[in-house]
Design an enzyme around this catalytic site. Structure first.
Site, PDB file in Angstrom:
ATOM      1  N   ARG A  35      -8.162   1.868  14.161  1.00  0.00           N
ATOM      2  CA  ARG A  35      -6.877   2.133  14.779  1.00  0.00           C
ATOM      3  C   ARG A  35      -6.705   3.591  15.218  1.00  0.00           C
ATOM      4  O   ARG A  35      -6.049   3.868  16.209  1.00  0.00           O
ATOM      5  CB  ARG A  35      -5.777   1.774  13.775  1.00  0.00           C
ATOM      6  CG  ARG A  35      -4.762   0.867  14.383  1.00  0.00           C
ATOM      7  CD  ARG A  35      -3.807   0.374  13.340  1.00  0.00           C
ATOM      8  NE  ARG A  35      -4.189  -0.955  12.869  1.00  0.00           N
ATOM      9  CZ  ARG A  35      -3.708  -1.514  11.776  1.00  0.00           C
ATOM     10  NH1 ARG A  35      -2.883  -0.851  10.997  1.00  0.00           N
ATOM     11  NH2 ARG A  35      -4.057  -2.735  11.429  1.00  0.00           N
ATOM     12  N   HIS A  39     -18.256 -10.356  -7.862  1.00  0.00           N
ATOM     13  CA  HIS A  39     -19.458  -9.792  -8.485  1.00  0.00           C
ATOM     14  C   HIS A  39     -19.787 -10.462  -9.816  1.00  0.00           C
ATOM     15  O   HIS A  39     -20.920 -10.827 -10.090  1.00  0.00           O
ATOM     16  CB  HIS A  39     -19.294  -8.287  -8.739  1.00  0.00           C
ATOM     17  CG  HIS A  39     -18.851  -7.513  -7.539  1.00  0.00           C
ATOM     18  ND1 HIS A  39     -19.204  -7.866  -6.265  1.00  0.00           N
ATOM     19  CD2 HIS A  39     -18.072  -6.400  -7.416  1.00  0.00           C
ATOM     20  CE1 HIS A  39     -18.676  -6.999  -5.407  1.00  0.00           C
ATOM     21  NE2 HIS A  39     -17.974  -6.106  -6.088  1.00  0.00           N
ATOM     22  N   LYS A  55     -11.782  -1.098 -15.326  1.00  0.00           N
ATOM     23  CA  LYS A  55     -11.755   0.285 -14.832  1.00  0.00           C
ATOM     24  C   LYS A  55     -11.423   1.198 -16.007  1.00  0.00           C
ATOM     25  O   LYS A  55     -10.793   0.771 -16.973  1.00  0.00           O
ATOM     26  CB  LYS A  55     -10.639   0.445 -13.798  1.00  0.00           C
ATOM     27  CG  LYS A  55     -10.809  -0.431 -12.566  1.00  0.00           C
ATOM     28  CD  LYS A  55     -11.519   0.331 -11.469  1.00  0.00           C
ATOM     29  CE  LYS A  55     -11.645  -0.491 -10.218  1.00  0.00           C
ATOM     30  NZ  LYS A  55     -12.824  -0.127  -9.428  1.00  0.00           N
ATOM     31  N   LYS A  59     -15.710  -8.288   1.330  1.00  0.00           N
ATOM     32  CA  LYS A  59     -14.711  -8.815   0.428  1.00  0.00           C
ATOM     33  C   LYS A  59     -13.454  -7.952   0.529  1.00  0.00           C
ATOM     34  O   LYS A  59     -13.580  -6.806   0.950  1.00  0.00           O
ATOM     35  CB  LYS A  59     -15.234  -8.858  -1.000  1.00  0.00           C
ATOM     36  CG  LYS A  59     -15.513  -7.447  -1.584  1.00  0.00           C
ATOM     37  CD  LYS A  59     -15.761  -7.525  -3.039  1.00  0.00           C
ATOM     38  CE  LYS A  59     -14.470  -7.360  -3.795  1.00  0.00           C
ATOM     39  NZ  LYS A  59     -14.259  -6.013  -4.361  1.00  0.00           N
ATOM     40  N   GLU A  64     -16.660   0.229 -15.498  1.00  0.00           N
ATOM     41  CA  GLU A  64     -16.579   1.413 -14.640  1.00  0.00           C
ATOM     42  C   GLU A  64     -15.774   2.475 -15.368  1.00  0.00           C
ATOM     43  O   GLU A  64     -14.809   2.151 -16.057  1.00  0.00           O
ATOM     44  CB  GLU A  64     -15.869   1.066 -13.326  1.00  0.00           C
ATOM     45  CG  GLU A  64     -16.616   0.085 -12.481  1.00  0.00           C
ATOM     46  CD  GLU A  64     -15.906  -0.124 -11.157  1.00  0.00           C
ATOM     47  OE1 GLU A  64     -16.259   0.567 -10.194  1.00  0.00           O
ATOM     48  OE2 GLU A  64     -14.995  -0.972 -11.103  1.00  0.00           O
ATOM     49  N   ASP A  82     -21.273  -9.900  -0.817  1.00  0.00           N
ATOM     50  CA  ASP A  82     -20.980  -9.542  -2.200  1.00  0.00           C
ATOM     51  C   ASP A  82     -22.061  -8.530  -2.511  1.00  0.00           C
ATOM     52  O   ASP A  82     -23.225  -8.899  -2.718  1.00  0.00           O
ATOM     53  CB  ASP A  82     -21.088 -10.755  -3.126  1.00  0.00           C
ATOM     54  CG  ASP A  82     -20.721 -10.380  -4.541  1.00  0.00           C
ATOM     55  OD1 ASP A  82     -21.154  -9.304  -5.001  1.00  0.00           O
ATOM     56  OD2 ASP A  82     -19.986 -11.140  -5.198  1.00  0.00           O
ATOM     57  N   HIS A  83     -21.700  -7.252  -2.497  1.00  0.00           N
ATOM     58  CA  HIS A  83     -22.784  -6.262  -2.479  1.00  0.00           C
ATOM     59  C   HIS A  83     -23.617  -6.266  -3.762  1.00  0.00           C
ATOM     60  O   HIS A  83     -24.716  -5.729  -3.790  1.00  0.00           O
ATOM     61  CB  HIS A  83     -22.260  -4.856  -2.125  1.00  0.00           C
ATOM     62  CG  HIS A  83     -21.608  -4.135  -3.257  1.00  0.00           C
ATOM     63  ND1 HIS A  83     -20.310  -4.344  -3.620  1.00  0.00           N
ATOM     64  CD2 HIS A  83     -22.079  -3.188  -4.106  1.00  0.00           C
ATOM     65  CE1 HIS A  83     -20.005  -3.560  -4.645  1.00  0.00           C
ATOM     66  NE2 HIS A  83     -21.059  -2.841  -4.951  1.00  0.00           N
TER      67      HIS A  83
HETATM   68  C1  BG6 Z   1     -16.131  -3.047  -5.290  1.00  0.00           C
HETATM   69  C2  BG6 Z   1     -14.774  -2.967  -5.912  1.00  0.00           C
HETATM   70  O1  BG6 Z   1     -16.377  -4.331  -4.787  1.00  0.00           O
HETATM   71  O2  BG6 Z   1     -17.110  -2.749  -6.274  1.00  0.00           O
HETATM   72  C3  BG6 Z   1     -14.542  -1.612  -6.536  1.00  0.00           C
HETATM   73  O3  BG6 Z   1     -13.788  -3.227  -4.934  1.00  0.00           O
HETATM   74  C4  BG6 Z   1     -15.652  -1.252  -7.477  1.00  0.00           C
HETATM   75  O4  BG6 Z   1     -13.295  -1.569  -7.210  1.00  0.00           O
HETATM   76  C5  BG6 Z   1     -17.012  -1.454  -6.817  1.00  0.00           C
HETATM   77  O5  BG6 Z   1     -15.493   0.097  -7.881  1.00  0.00           O
HETATM   78  C6  BG6 Z   1     -18.138  -1.277  -7.808  1.00  0.00           C
HETATM   79  O6  BG6 Z   1     -19.356  -1.267  -7.128  1.00  0.00           O
HETATM   80  P1  BG6 Z   1     -20.631  -0.543  -7.746  1.00  0.00           P
HETATM   81  O7  BG6 Z   1     -21.720  -0.860  -6.776  1.00  0.00           O
HETATM   82  O8  BG6 Z   1     -20.309   0.901  -7.853  1.00  0.00           O
HETATM   83  O9  BG6 Z   1     -20.837  -1.172  -9.098  1.00  0.00           O
END
Ligand code: BG6
Length: 502
Positions: free
Chosen positions: A63, A258, A354, A166, A234, A195-196
């Site tokens: 944007r 995840h 978190k 996502k 995390e 989904d990384h």
């Molecule tokens: C993301 C979440 O999909 O994954 C985040 O939205 C999270 O909140 C992150 O911090 C964690 O990814 P990674 O690769 O650092 O474990």
């Protein structure tokens, strides 16, 4: 400075993957954090390793008003700040040469025309044959209209692939709607839902460990495994993403995607081959076999003020943009069951949150105790065997075994056999996004989530969220920098178990 990538003897003789067809990558949401921190550094890493298509271009769309040059400058800085490799001007210049920016308000047709024009020009200039990857790094509400536009303007030239970040919807209903909207115009093999976690080397290594070794699979079941523990911890908070996180919470942010994917990969049956459908069929069966945990088997939490790595941090309700009485959960622990022959009655304890004590993602397979240890001295020191997959950090695999302590008598202690990526392979690990962007360009959907998987995941989450609405736990219920609320410990203590401290 010139940097050469050192040849790695362990990679010698490996078949190189084919290079993707020429194409243009369009990034919707190009002014966001994901583009700067993940996508652009991943593109740079691919460019450095000559893995990108020979003829290639990137169009950023968002944007905000920005010129091509401003966009390139901002992306250059992003790569300098976040790439895993040293910065090389020549590699950057080559990549930046094919970069354009288009201001696009998703509700505004003018922007769409401009985008189409830019793509047509760049296509001719870079000879990319009409092939396009559209990357949606935008909220789900913006996806539908963009997909319609893309479909309307589709020509007979080239292929199209849609890569969708996502969150994919907000619940089962919205995910179904989005799937239906996309499927009206595109077939499933043109859609790549990210989904990384599936792009992480260590997650793929779970498949290698299980299916490339003869010794694990025969014991990978309820006869030999006591239970499984999966932790996605995390230490960071919500990093200024209150607007998103207040709507999502830990259940939608991590559990729905995840975490459930990690369970599916751990529990799935061996696929007949490594094609997208074979792998995803097996994961889907696990997701379908999963019970919704009852209220006693799921615990939620929210962090209050505390200390993370010695530094005082705010509670969740004090974070910018979070409502004072927010009931959003930042922690979830659950006891899950996969109801099939392999896993019946074997708990999968999972937790994610978190502001926990440290960043750590692990999958721990805890085996049953030896039925009759004949050694008197073994005592409490001898723990059952645990196969621990360190997804991150300190990526590797470790097996806890009992060993004799040197000296007189027969004292037994637990020791670890370790495989560390850093030691075994000299290459640094690629970021998940490198693998996933490349796979999407190659049209390989194995590491992406299929529509039916997404819907199963949402069905489970919807059921949990529905019974959560019936009560209000007293939040905050854990201090930042700890391992979550006491309920998470009790969840295992009730079964005579405890969370591993690895
Ligand atoms: C993301 C979440 O999909 O994954 C985040 O939205 C999270 O909140 C992150 O911090 C964690 O990814 P990674 O690769 O650092 O474990």
């Amino acid at each position: 400075m010139t940097v050469t990538l050192e040849p790695n003897p362990l990679l010698e003789g490996l078949r190189l993957r084919r290079r993707p067809d020429p194409c243009l990558l369009v990034i919707f949401g190009a002014s966001g954090d994901l583009t700067a921190k993940k996508l652009m550094p991943a593109l740079y890493a691919l460019a450095l390793r000559r893995l990108l298509p020979e003829r290639f271009g990137v169009v950023g769309a968002a944007r905000s008003e920005e010129s091509d040059d401003e966009f390139r400058e901002r992306m250059k800085k992003a790569v300098q700040d976040h790439a895993r490799d040293p910065f090389r001007d020549d590699v950057w210049e080559e990549l930046a040469d094919g970069m354009r920016y288009v201001t696009l308000d998703f509700a505004d047709d003018h922007g769409e025309d401009e985008l189409a024009r830019t793509l047509a020009e760049l296509d001719e200039e870079r000879e990319t044959e009409g092939n396009r990857v559209y990357y949606f790094a935008v909220p789900p509400s913006a996806i539908g209209t963009l997909v319609e536009e893309i479909a309307e303007r589709r020509t007979a030239d080239g292929w199209i692939r849609l890569v969708i970040e996502k969150p994919f919807g907000h619940d089962l209903h919205s995910a179904r709607e989005l799937n239906a909207q996309i499927q009206q115009h595109f077939s499933e093999n043109e859609v790549f839902r990210i989904d990384h976690y599936l792009g992480k080397e260590t997650v793929q290594n779970m498949l290698a460990l299980r299916f490339a070794n003869g010794i694990f699979e025969p014991i990978w079941n309820r006869q030999f495994i006591d239970h499984v523990q999966i932790t996605v911890a995390e230490s960071i908070g919500i990093e200024g993403r209150a607007g998103y996180y207040e709507q999502a919470g830990a259940i939608r942010d991590i559990f729905q995607n995840h975490l459930l994917q990690l369970v599916a990969i751990t529990a799935m049956e061996p696929p007949i081959d490594f094609t997208a459908d074979s792998v995803r069929n097996e994961k889907l069966k696990v997701l379908k076999a999963m019970h919704t945990p009852g209220p006693k088997h799921i615990v939620r939490g929210q962090y209050g003020l505390g200390f993370v790595e010695g530094v005082e941090v705010r509670g969740y309700r004090e974070e910018d943009g979070v409502a004072q009485g927010s009931m959003t959960e930042t922690f979830v622990a659950a006891k899950l069951f996969v109801d099939n022959w392999r896993w019946a009655d074997t708990p999968f304890y999972v937790r994610m949150g978190k502001r926990l004590a440290r960043r750590e993602t692990t999958i721990a397979i805890q085996f049953k105790r030896a039925p009759h240890p004949p050694f008197e001295d073994a005592g409490q020191e001898l723990r059952p065997n645990v196969l621990l997959i360190h997804v991150q950090p300190n990526e590797g695999v470790s097996l806890a075994i009992g060993a004799k302590v040197p000296g007189q008598g027969m004292a037994i202690r637990t020791v670890h056999m370790d495989f560390l990526y850093g030691g075994a392979f000299r290459e640094g690990l690629p970021d998940a996004y490198e693998r996933l962007i490349l796979d999407a360009m190659l049209g390989d959907a194995t590491l992406f989530t299929r529509s039916d998987e997404i819907e199963e995941q949402w069905a489970l989450v919807d059921a949990v969220v529905a019974f959560w609405q019936r009560d209000r736990p007293s939040f905050p219920n854990y201090a930042a920098g700890t391992w979550g609320p006491s309920g998470a410990e009790e969840l295992l203590a009730r079964d005579g178990r405890s969370w591993g401290r690895h």
